[in-house]
Write a protein that holds these residues in place. Sequence first.
Motif, PDB file in Angstrom:
ATOM      1  N   TYR A   5       0.812  -1.215   0.000  1.00  0.00           N
ATOM      2  CA  TYR A   5       0.000   0.000   0.000  1.00  0.00           C
ATOM      3  C   TYR A   5       0.846   1.265   0.000  1.00  0.00           C
ATOM      4  CZ  TYR A   5      -3.624  -3.357   1.198  1.00  0.00           C
ATOM      5  OH  TYR A   5      -4.485  -4.429   1.176  1.00  0.00           O
ATOM      6  N   ALA A   6       2.121   1.142  -0.349  1.00  0.00           N
ATOM      7  CA  ALA A   6       3.054   2.267  -0.240  1.00  0.00           C
ATOM      8  C   ALA A   6       2.615   3.483  -1.043  1.00  0.00           C
ATOM      9  CB  ALA A   6       4.452   1.827  -0.689  1.00  0.00           C
ATOM     10  N   GLU A   7       2.031   3.261  -2.222  1.00  0.00           N
ATOM     11  CA  GLU A   7       1.681   4.390  -3.091  1.00  0.00           C
ATOM     12  C   GLU A   7       0.592   5.276  -2.512  1.00  0.00           C
ATOM     13  OE1 GLU A   7       3.359   1.150  -5.719  1.00  0.00           O
ATOM     14  OE2 GLU A   7       1.876   1.233  -4.105  1.00  0.00           O
ATOM     15  N   ALA A  29       9.055   3.318   1.824  1.00  0.00           N
ATOM     16  CA  ALA A  29       8.643   1.954   1.481  1.00  0.00           C
ATOM     17  C   ALA A  29       9.727   0.930   1.762  1.00  0.00           C
ATOM     18  CB  ALA A  29       8.235   1.895   0.010  1.00  0.00           C
ATOM     19  N   GLY A  30      10.992   1.341   1.709  1.00  0.00           N
ATOM     20  CA  GLY A  30      12.075   0.418   2.018  1.00  0.00           C
ATOM     21  C   GLY A  30      13.184   0.351   1.000  1.00  0.00           C
ATOM     22  N   ILE A  75      -3.038   0.101  -6.119  1.00  0.00           N
ATOM     23  CA  ILE A  75      -3.230   1.379  -6.802  1.00  0.00           C
ATOM     24  C   ILE A  75      -3.207   1.230  -8.325  1.00  0.00           C
ATOM     25  CG2 ILE A  75      -0.865   2.227  -7.074  1.00  0.00           C
ATOM     26  CD1 ILE A  75      -1.982   4.901  -5.770  1.00  0.00           C
ATOM     27  N   TYR A  76      -2.540   0.208  -8.838  1.00  0.00           N
ATOM     28  CA  TYR A  76      -2.513   0.009 -10.290  1.00  0.00           C
ATOM     29  C   TYR A  76      -3.765  -0.695 -10.804  1.00  0.00           C
ATOM     30  CZ  TYR A  76       2.375   1.469 -10.328  1.00  0.00           C
ATOM     31  OH  TYR A  76       3.537   2.190 -10.217  1.00  0.00           O
ATOM     32  N   ALA A  84      -3.698   3.947   4.388  1.00  0.00           N
ATOM     33  CA  ALA A  84      -3.847   3.077   3.230  1.00  0.00           C
ATOM     34  C   ALA A  84      -5.168   3.377   2.514  1.00  0.00           C
ATOM     35  CB  ALA A  84      -3.765   1.610   3.663  1.00  0.00           C
ATOM     36  N   ASN A  85      -5.694   2.413   1.770  1.00  0.00           N
ATOM     37  CA  ASN A  85      -6.952   2.627   1.051  1.00  0.00           C
ATOM     38  C   ASN A  85      -8.100   1.863   1.689  1.00  0.00           C
ATOM     39  OD1 ASN A  85      -6.107   0.053   0.255  1.00  0.00           O
ATOM     40  ND2 ASN A  85      -6.957   0.276  -1.814  1.00  0.00           N
TER      41      ASN A  85
END
Length: 359
Positions: free
Chosen positions: A189-191, A200-201, A220-221, A298-299
Amino acid sequence: MPPQPQPSVLTVDLYKGGDSTIPGFVKPIKLASNENPLGTSAKAKAAYHEAAEKLWLYPDGAAAKLREAIGRRYGLDPERIACGLGSGEFFSLLVRAYIAPGDEVVQNQYAFSLYRIYAQVAGAVVRSAPDTGLTANADAMLAEMSEKTKLVFLANPNNPTGTYLPFKEVRRLQAGMPDGALLVLDAAYAEYVRRDDYAAGVELVSGHDNVIMTRTFSKIYGLAAIRLGWAYGPQSVIDAINRVRGPFNISGPAMAAGIAALVDADFVEKSADLNTRELARVEGALKALGLDVLPSVANFTLVHFPEAKSAPAADAFLRSRGIIVRRMESYGLPRALRISIGDETQNSALINALTDFMK
């Protein structure tokens, strides 16, 4: 006597994804699986359909063009990237490569359930460190580690809570791990995260040999159906993954869609902006109803219900309105529902339904 599986397999609880249907509703509002309410990039769909004209050909087993596209997008060395079936395949592959029966896997209390499932299949001992305020605690996780620890899983942001660890805490976790342990940063969920203290790492992986980061195209994609993900790690870890994965684990159309999705920055930005706006609206509205809403980056959002208006009752009421959310009993959170953030219309329907339920 019929053939018997390994005993460890029979201890595993089946993973159950979010429901997609409700009897009597042709097109329910699905807010159970953290999918992108905007669907999929038009460019990714076009690339997928074009690639489908060559279904008789084997795909590139090395996913070279996809790895190169990921490298260009994120400024990474393609040789340190592996591609797989979403993030989930990497958890399985890492367990297969690094875990023997009796080894230990460390996670936080409310970790994504697939970590435990794959670890148990391999006969590992899973140690869960208590969360603090439903957020992973680096000190608690370090306290669970020993010389037997081989994998440490951390979803950041975490699913199902939506909370995150600031980068300085992740760095401290990595620095304190025992020799021979590998930190797996699940950044699905980084985006969606818009916090200055989050990372994100990538930097941590680039500078150390005991960290790997996994990512997905499912969120997200908007490519959940084609099962596509990637990992960035030390060359030695990527080499181990490539030795245990299937030789053609990703389809040609999936790779084509992923490459096209990576260059559609407008779709990603639009998706992130919608989520930021609607997450704030949903959380604000549910708090105004008196519900206990855990702040999320997150979403999705995790919502706790009072005893008088329980989470199972809320779930049943929402289903009667054609809305599907995710119950959390399997995570040890029986008072909670995890609710994905949809589009404006879907979220308004959710808010209106919960307003009626709470009366």
